[in-house]
Design a protein around this motif. Structure first.
Motif, PDB file in Angstrom:
ATOM      1  N   ASP A  78       0.823  -1.205   0.000  1.00  0.00           N
ATOM      2  CA  ASP A  78       0.000   0.000   0.000  1.00  0.00           C
ATOM      3  C   ASP A  78       0.857   1.254   0.000  1.00  0.00           C
ATOM      4  O   ASP A  78       0.517   2.252  -0.639  1.00  0.00           O
ATOM      5  N   ALA A 101      -6.260 -11.782  -6.239  1.00  0.00           N
ATOM      6  CA  ALA A 101      -6.846 -10.775  -5.355  1.00  0.00           C
ATOM      7  C   ALA A 101      -6.012  -9.497  -5.370  1.00  0.00           C
ATOM      8  O   ALA A 101      -6.548  -8.383  -5.410  1.00  0.00           O
ATOM      9  N   LEU A 102      -4.680  -9.671  -5.347  1.00  0.00           N
ATOM     10  CA  LEU A 102      -3.807  -8.498  -5.395  1.00  0.00           C
ATOM     11  C   LEU A 102      -3.946  -7.778  -6.731  1.00  0.00           C
ATOM     12  O   LEU A 102      -3.979  -6.545  -6.788  1.00  0.00           O
ATOM     13  N   GLN A 104      -6.512  -7.643  -8.718  1.00  0.00           N
ATOM     14  CA  GLN A 104      -7.770  -6.905  -8.738  1.00  0.00           C
ATOM     15  C   GLN A 104      -7.683  -5.663  -7.851  1.00  0.00           C
ATOM     16  O   GLN A 104      -8.195  -4.593  -8.208  1.00  0.00           O
ATOM     17  N   GLN A 105      -7.012  -5.791  -6.717  1.00  0.00           N
ATOM     18  CA  GLN A 105      -6.846  -4.646  -5.826  1.00  0.00           C
ATOM     19  C   GLN A 105      -6.048  -3.533  -6.493  1.00  0.00           C
ATOM     20  O   GLN A 105      -6.403  -2.354  -6.403  1.00  0.00           O
ATOM     21  N   ARG A 108      -7.998  -1.795  -9.370  1.00  0.00           N
ATOM     22  CA  ARG A 108      -9.096  -0.925  -8.941  1.00  0.00           C
ATOM     23  C   ARG A 108      -8.612   0.490  -8.650  1.00  0.00           C
ATOM     24  O   ARG A 108      -9.413   1.425  -8.564  1.00  0.00           O
ATOM     25  N   ARG A 109      -7.320   0.637  -8.508  1.00  0.00           N
ATOM     26  CA  ARG A 109      -6.737   1.954  -8.273  1.00  0.00           C
ATOM     27  C   ARG A 109      -6.252   2.526  -9.612  1.00  0.00           C
ATOM     28  O   ARG A 109      -6.343   1.896 -10.656  1.00  0.00           O
TER      29      ARG A 109
END
Length: 461
Positions: A78, A101-102, A104-105, A108-109
């Protein structure tokens, strides 16, 4: 000055070019940085920590984008993402581990892309991605959609990938935007709009802009199977169903822009002289035939053929590489001399051709005399040697105010006068069709014992 059709899309003012590579693996940084430098010619600076990256970003202002891993000694995932997002620098994440999952995370930014190191061809993909983002900055994209949220979403994605984005809420506004902004090379068009539907907008757009100039991508939220062929038959290059993933959108957009650039490159190969960068003979003849009638409306047209004097002597004495430098140097003088509405080309070998509208007799003589002097004053350094070339040119000029004069007649008379300029002693402009000796007297009066003109080429140590 007239130029051959050009493609790779680009040009314009210089933009920041430096790439920041943040990575703690020395071997990987060498591979990636080396590939970008070698294939794209872009400068790459490497940082192993976030602290180093911060210092580098503060020390310079010519950063174009960043490639970063997420495993650093002085920051967590982060922290890395927040660092680059806060600076508004286009950022690509490069990861050594696949984690859906990472991924997609991250996506999304406001991150450009998520690339796996271990994927076959990943370095080639990174090089392509950097090149694509660098070129996108010189391209404008139009988004036509009556839905503000959908329009804003597509515009935000295009903006993140470097495009300058123009938005329009309906078809009429979209057509007006395209007429006002010639830099637009991509149009993303929704079908469901009031007044003018997307298919009709595409049809009208394609009548004004050819496929080699503008790519069109149709969009629709309906599942009507017939809509795709309707868009494609109306002139669209591609089609996407809403909602679409950002990765698919980026891939479709990039593929269509790549195709535009490829078409432009092929056009360049067909119309531009590879050595000098000027239009070639084929392109000159084609463009002249198309533009000559307009040039002749109420104005005289002047044709000229320009030939390097004793060019064979340059090649025979100092080699063909020196001859190539001489040709490029002459092309540079011509390019700087001509104006926007003039046609100039390499006609073949050491011969160049110009077509210039609107000159009076005295202005035409002065125009080409200034060009001749500019070439005579030129000094061409040959890299890797102590040779400095001087050269001269002979120019045949024919001016006609006959609105019905054909291109063949203009060039034929210019060619005859070029021959007379050569016969008259070279390094001169013949614009009146009269044969003269090197002294300026008629050839019939020239003294038999006159010395030959000096060599137009010299070498200096």
């Amino acid at each position: 000055m007239f130029r051959a059709p050009s493609a790779p899309i680009g040009g314009g003012e210089p933009l920041p070019q430096r790439v920041l590579l943040v990575e703690n693996s020395r071997a990987y940084t060498q591979l990636v940085a080396g590939a970008i430098r070698e294939k794209l010619g872009l400068p790459v600076t490497v940082a192993a920590t976030l602290a180093e990256a911060r210092e580098l970003l503060q020390a310079r202002d010519d950063w174009f984008m960043a490639l970063t891993c997420l495993v650093l000694a002085d920051a967590d995932r982060d922290g890395v993402l927040d660092f680059f997002l806060a600076r508004g620098l286009p950022t690509v994440v490069v990861s050594g581990v696949y984690d859906e999952a990472l991924r997609q995370q991250v996506l999304r930014r406001h991150i450009v892309d998520y690339v796996l190191k271990s994927t076959p061809g990943s370095i080639d993909y990174l090089v392509w991605l950097v090149q694509r983002l660098e070129r996108n900055r010189r391209i404008a994209a139009l988004v036509v959609d009556d839905s503000r949220s959908a329009r804003t979403h597509a515009a935000a994605l295009l903006g993140m990938w470097g495009f300058r984005v123009v938005e329009a809420a309906d078809g009429e506004a979209g057509l007006a935007a395209l007429e006002a902004d010639p830099a637009i090379r991509l149009a993303v068009v929704d079908q469901e709009m009031p007044g003018m539907k997307g298919v009709e907008f595409t049809r009208r757009l394609r009548t004004r802009h050819a496929r080699d100039h503008l790519a069109i991508i149709g969009l629709s939220g309906t599942q009507n199977a017939s809509l795709i062929p309707q868009f494609l038959k109306s002139g669209a290059n591609d089609f996407l169903h809403k909602p679409f993933s950002r990765e698919e959108f980026f891939c479709r957009v990039s593929q269509n822009i790549d195709q535009l650039e490829l078409i432009g490159t092929l056009q360049d190969l067909a119309t531009r002289d590879f050595l000098t960068g000027l239009p070639n003979r084929r392109c000159f003849l084609q463009q002249s035939e198309e533009l000559l009638p307009a040039m002749q409306q109420g104005a005289a047209v002047t044709a000229a053929l320009i030939d390097i004097d004793h060019f064979k002597r340059i090649n025979d004495t100092w080699g063909h590489e020196a001859g190539d430098h001489a040709l490029r140097a002459l092309a540079g003088v011509i390019s700087r001399h001509v104006e926007e509405d003039h046609l100039a080309a390499r006609f073949g070998g050491e011969e160049f051709c110009l077509l210039v509208p609107g000159l009076s007799e005295s202005a035409a003589s002065d125009y080409f005399e200034r060009l001749r002097r500019a070439v005579q004053e030129l000094r061409v350094e040959i890299p890797g040697s102590q040779v400095t070339l001087q050269m001269t040119v002979s120019i045949g000029v024919y001016r006609s105010d006959d609105a019905g004069a054909s291109l063949s007649r203009l060039l034929g008379e210019a060619d005859r006068r070029l021959y007379l300029a050569k016969a008259g002693g070279r390094n001169r402009v013949n614009s009146d069709g009269q044969a003269t000796a090197p002294t300026g007297r008629p050839l019939a009066l020239a003294c038999a014992g006159e010395s030959a003109p000096p060599l137009p080429v010299s070498a200096r140590g």
